[in-house]
Design a protein around this motif. Structure first.
Motif, PDB file in Angstrom:
ATOM      1  N   ASN A 351       0.823  -1.200   0.000  1.00 25.58           N
ATOM      2  CA  ASN A 351       0.000   0.000   0.000  1.00 25.58           C
ATOM      3  C   ASN A 351       0.861   1.256   0.000  1.00 25.58           C
ATOM      4  OD1 ASN A 351       0.701  -0.547   2.810  1.00 25.58           O
ATOM      5  ND2 ASN A 351      -0.755   1.060   3.372  1.00 25.58           N
ATOM      6  N   CYS A 366      -6.331   2.724   2.110  1.00 21.10           N
ATOM      7  CA  CYS A 366      -5.370   1.661   1.867  1.00 21.10           C
ATOM      8  C   CYS A 366      -5.435   1.302   0.385  1.00 21.10           C
ATOM      9  CB  CYS A 366      -5.707   0.455   2.743  1.00 21.10           C
ATOM     10  SG  CYS A 366      -4.281  -0.535   3.213  1.00 21.10           S
ATOM     11  N   TYR A 367      -4.418   1.697  -0.367  1.00 19.21           N
ATOM     12  CA  TYR A 367      -4.422   1.492  -1.811  1.00 19.21           C
ATOM     13  C   TYR A 367      -2.993   1.301  -2.291  1.00 19.21           C
ATOM     14  CZ  TYR A 367      -3.116   6.441  -1.832  1.00 19.21           C
ATOM     15  OH  TYR A 367      -2.479   7.639  -1.599  1.00 19.21           O
ATOM     16  N   LEU A 376      -3.807  -3.746  -4.904  1.00 17.71           N
ATOM     17  CA  LEU A 376      -3.593  -4.622  -3.756  1.00 17.71           C
ATOM     18  C   LEU A 376      -4.295  -5.963  -3.940  1.00 17.71           C
ATOM     19  CD1 LEU A 376      -3.974  -2.198  -0.702  1.00 17.71           C
ATOM     20  CD2 LEU A 376      -1.884  -2.907  -1.875  1.00 17.71           C
ATOM     21  N   CYS A 416      -7.261  -2.340   5.695  1.00 16.13           N
ATOM     22  CA  CYS A 416      -6.332  -2.895   4.704  1.00 16.13           C
ATOM     23  C   CYS A 416      -6.619  -4.334   4.318  1.00 16.13           C
ATOM     24  CB  CYS A 416      -4.897  -2.735   5.196  1.00 16.13           C
ATOM     25  SG  CYS A 416      -4.346  -0.999   5.237  1.00 16.13           S
TER      26      CYS A 416
END
Length: 455
Positions: A351, A366-367, A376, A416
């Protein structure tokens, strides 16, 4: 601090690339029915979620429960409604070619949700060949369009079911490791930066102490000075006595040899040539005795081994470089995996590295740090990339780190894990000694379970 700007993943060479093209579901995750629990509408291509954005629906980076991204599928006459989980009475709808939100039951709020390939679904306008379609741009509009990969969605559970873990029978991709961000920038082992950056170490303890404390992932920044790889933060200019990369690798290798069954991973933010890096590794006594080479074992097509298998064979160390195979080829350098250093983007997902500045508001989204070419959610039927979860800010400020590390478990589980559709394998933090619960405690909690297949 990992300041190298992100850029799209270039075409990969090698075995890992053969198994990692577009994201697909893991074994046992094939969708059987429309779920009856809260989900994220997560695009198959981009990994972004459909979010209510003031009445329109946009593709946003996954952000847990902070961004109206959670939807509850409800069976109704003629199909399903998708009710926004935190906006009572509001449903996903459509107006012409645009996706919008509207009062549940209004025209355009009924959809035909159909199971597709690889654990994905299509969300269609009933009786038509028009589908909910994602956007390749962050904050781009989600619309109504034709069939294709952008019209494929994961219905990712907001909360994954879990199964108790069973010790060393777990495969490597089912284990979580405490990881020290800028492990070398610790103020104990030697110089790591010039003034004033030297006043802000990311860690407070040296590598040997980190190992004894339970750290098993080490993020190291390697530069070339006088023909050898050394560890500096941002630059080696003005750094009087930087620690050689080989010195810290030797500390790690010596620890592993003294502690059979333990496993460690080194992540290089790598500014060295292949020749310099190869020479540094060659000077580390015993490194190749413990080095693990998944590229030589068919992991990209067979999957990761169990921890028991790695322990029995004495394979205890992975080394990754953030360089790309394409950049080494362009420079006329030898491929790093010819001497045991793997190209990270062929084996992991990661991330974006920053949660924001050293103080003030934080960004919990969260990427992928590598863009939508490597979301992801990248996966394959046999091989699941290891997930590196960064949890730190631009600048290491102790009071902020204390607070952030205390929220690590929440972000790992609720932000996440669904963003990646997998549990983090490496939790990378500043000052791993700070926080309540501590990052090591969080790692312990994550290692009590694996995600239940079939979601």
């Amino acid at each position: 601090m990992r300041l190298r700007p992100s850029y799209p993943l270039r075409t990969l060479c090698g075995t890992a690339a053969l198994a990692l093209t577009l994201p697909v579901s893991a074994p046992g995750r094939a969708a059987a029915a429309v779920p009856a629990h809260a989900v994220y509408l997560q695009n198959y291509v981009t990994g972004r979620n459909a979010a209510d954005s003031g009445g329109t629906v946009a593709a946003h980076n996954p952000k847990g429960n902070e961004d109206h991204q959670q939807w509850l599928p409800v069976a109704v006459t003629g199909g399903h409604q998708l009710q926004n989980a935190d906006e009572p009475g509001t449903c996903l709808g459509r107006s012409g070619t645009s996706a919008v939100t509207a009062a549940c039951g209004a025209d355009g709020t009924t959809w035909t949700i159909t199971v597709g390939a690889d654990g994905t679904y299509t969300v269609a306008v009933p009786g038509t060949s028009q589908y909910l379609t994602g956007s390749s741009a962050d904050s781009g509009a989600v619309g109504i369009g034709s069939a294709g990969d952008l019209a494929r969605w994961y219905l990712t559970p907001v909360a994954y079911a879990t199964t108790a873990a069973s010790g060393d029978t777990r495969t490597l991709d089912q284990v979580t490791f405490l990881t020290a961000h800028n492990a070398f920038a610790n103020g104990a082992d030697g110089d790591f930066a010039s003034f004033p950056v030297s006043l802000f170490p990311n860690q407070a303890r040296g590598i040997s102490r980190q190992l004894s404390d339970g750290v098993r992932g080490f993020m190291l920044d390697a530069y070339t000075v006088s023909g050898r790889a050394v560890l500096c933060h941002n630059s080696c200019d003005g750094v009087g006595n930087p620690v050689p990369l080989a010195t810290d690798l030797q500390r790690i290798v010596d620890f592993l040899k003294a502690n059979p069954g333990q496993f460690a991973t080194v992540f290089l933010e790598d500014y060295t040539s292949s020749d310099v890096l190869k020479s540094s590794l060659a000077s580390v006594n015993g490194l190749y005795d413990v080095l693990y080479r998944p590229d030589r074992e068919g992991v990209a097509t067979k999957g990761w081994p169990t921890m028991a298998d790695l322990a029995a064979r004495g394979r205890q160390l992975l080394i990754f470089s953030d360089r790309t195979r394409a950049s080494d080829t362009a420079n006329g350098w030898a491929a790093r995996d010819t001497f045991g250093v793997l190209y990270q983007r062929e084996w992991t997902v990661e991330n974006y590295w920053s949660m924001g500045g050293g103080i003030g508001d934080s960004d919990w989204s969260c990427y992928s740090r590598w863009g939508t070419d490597r979301p992801l959610t990248a996966d394959s039927a046999a091989f699941h990339p290891l997930f590196v979860m960064n949890h730190f800010r631009d600048y290491p400020i102790g009071s902020t780190i204390q607070t952030d590390n205390g929220k690590l478990l929440n972000r790992a589980q609720n932000f996440c894990t669904p963003a990646a559709r997998k549990k983090p394998n490496y939790l990378a933090v500043d000052r791993y000694d700070l926080g309540s619960p501590t990052p090591l405690s969080t790692v312990g909690t994550l290692n009590t379970y694996v995600l239940t297949p079939g979601q």
